[in-house]
Enzyme design. Structure first.
Site, PDB file in Angstrom:
ATOM      1  N   HIS A 237     -14.636   4.386   0.435  1.00  0.00           N
ATOM      2  CA  HIS A 237     -13.906   3.400   0.271  1.00  0.00           C
ATOM      3  C   HIS A 237     -12.626   2.351  -0.763  1.00  0.00           C
ATOM      4  CE1 HIS A 237     -17.876   1.826  -1.549  1.00  0.00           C
ATOM      5  NE2 HIS A 237     -16.876   1.538  -2.373  1.00  0.00           N
TER       6      HIS A 237
ATOM      7  N   HIS B  86      -8.605   3.357  -5.810  1.00  0.00           N
ATOM      8  CA  HIS B  86      -9.291   4.429  -5.455  1.00  0.00           C
ATOM      9  C   HIS B  86     -10.553   4.813  -5.089  1.00  0.00           C
ATOM     10  CE1 HIS B  86     -11.508   2.656  -8.511  1.00  0.00           C
ATOM     11  NE2 HIS B  86     -13.532   3.302  -8.033  1.00  0.00           N
TER      12      HIS B  86
HETATM   13  P1  2AM Z   1     -15.701   2.287  -7.126  1.00  0.00           P
HETATM   14  O1  2AM Z   1     -15.426   2.301  -5.650  1.00  0.00           O
HETATM   15  O2  2AM Z   1     -15.542   2.847  -8.412  1.00  0.00           O
HETATM   16  O3  2AM Z   1     -17.137   3.717  -6.663  1.00  0.00           O
HETATM   17  C1  2AM Z   1     -20.048  -0.569  -4.662  1.00  0.00           C
HETATM   18  O4  2AM Z   1     -21.369   0.879  -5.429  1.00  0.00           O
HETATM   19  C2  2AM Z   1     -19.149  -0.413  -4.949  1.00  0.00           C
HETATM   20  O5  2AM Z   1     -18.901  -1.151  -6.513  1.00  0.00           O
HETATM   21  C3  2AM Z   1     -18.854   1.080  -5.835  1.00  0.00           C
HETATM   22  O6  2AM Z   1     -17.249   2.389  -5.430  1.00  0.00           O
HETATM   23  C4  2AM Z   1     -18.275   1.509  -7.017  1.00  0.00           C
HETATM   24  O7  2AM Z   1     -17.147   1.618  -7.741  1.00  0.00           O
HETATM   25  C5  2AM Z   1     -18.349  -0.126  -8.227  1.00  0.00           C
HETATM   26  N1  2AM Z   1     -19.184  -0.429  -8.766  1.00  0.00           N
HETATM   27  C6  2AM Z   1     -20.809  -0.670  -8.077  1.00  0.00           C
HETATM   28  N2  2AM Z   1     -20.987  -0.799  -9.664  1.00  0.00           N
HETATM   29  C7  2AM Z   1     -19.971  -1.411 -10.434  1.00  0.00           C
HETATM   30  C8  2AM Z   1     -19.766  -1.610 -11.428  1.00  0.00           C
HETATM   31  N3  2AM Z   1     -20.974  -2.064 -12.807  1.00  0.00           N
HETATM   32  N4  2AM Z   1     -18.332  -2.199 -11.630  1.00  0.00           N
HETATM   33  C9  2AM Z   1     -17.892  -2.586 -11.377  1.00  0.00           C
HETATM   34  N5  2AM Z   1     -17.171  -1.455 -10.066  1.00  0.00           N
HETATM   35  C10 2AM Z   1     -19.061  -1.404  -9.678  1.00  0.00           C
END
Ligand code: 2AM
Length: 178
Positions: free
Chosen positions: A36, A120
């Site tokens: 996603h 991204h």
């Molecule tokens: P990503 O898109 O870079 O992978 C679910 O975990 C989504 O939330 C993931 O796709 C992740 O980013 C994002 N995510 C997880 N932990 C996060 C954090 N602490 N801060 C910001 N985004 C986060």
């Protein structure tokens, strides 16, 4: 519950992305059904806050629009590269949508997100992958691109962990106007 807001990806796009998911040592590849574009990470909230977030997101009004994918990038540097991702092409409308999502969540009582938005699709999370291997991987897939596809909704996801696997469950979908 752990929540985030994302743009879901069509199956054929996720299948194309799955073709990138090999050839990096010590990579934890994202399973195609989990791929996603994160619009806003919400984090851990209780049921009431989740309902408030849902109500706020349901108020967001935005036109459907096209976006494509292009290129490979990473977060972190040197021995601390954390993730590799596919880039988003033509992200102007996505940035607008993300601003509306952000405003809606702030109105619903969430703290503003101060980090810059880098749209991204995460492909893998890495730990100690040698930089040379990352360079080879990026060079091999440098020309990666997905033709524009229509984004017709965005989604509130719950992130659940079980059996060492993460699973993202769509809690609510918000249509973009056609
Ligand atoms: P990503 O898109 O870079 O992978 C679910 O975990 C989504 O939330 C993931 O796709 C992740 O980013 C994002 N995510 C997880 N932990 C996060 C954090 N602490 N801060 C910001 N985004 C986060």
């Amino acid at each position: 519950m752990r929540l985030f807001v994302a743009a879901p990806l069509p199956l054929d796009v996720r299948e194309r992305l799955a073709g990138l998911c090999a050839g990096l040592p010590r990579a934890r590849w994202v399973e195609p059904h989990n791929m996603h574009i994160t619009l806003r990470f919400i984090g851990e909230v209780d049921g009431d806050a989740a309902e408030d977030a849902d109500a706020a997101l349901a108020q967001v009004r935005h036109q459907a629009f096209d976006l494509g994918l292009a290129g490979i990038g990473h977060f972190g540097s040197g021995r601390r590269v954390r993730s590799v991702w596919a880039g988003v092409e033509g992200a102007e409308e996505l940035v607008h949508l993300r601003q509306k999502v952000e405003s809606a969540l702030v109105r619903a009582g969430h703290d503003p997100e101060h980090r810059k938005f880098h749209p991204h699709v995460t492909l893998a999370r890495l730990k100690s992958t040698p930089a040379a291997r990352l360079g080879d991987y990026a060079a091999a897939h440098n020309g990666f691109a997905v033709a524009p596809f229509r984004l017709e909704r965005f989604t509130l996801f719950q992130s659940r962990r079980g059996n060492e696997r993460v699973h993202y469950e769509a809690l609510a979908e918000y249509p973009l106007a056609g």
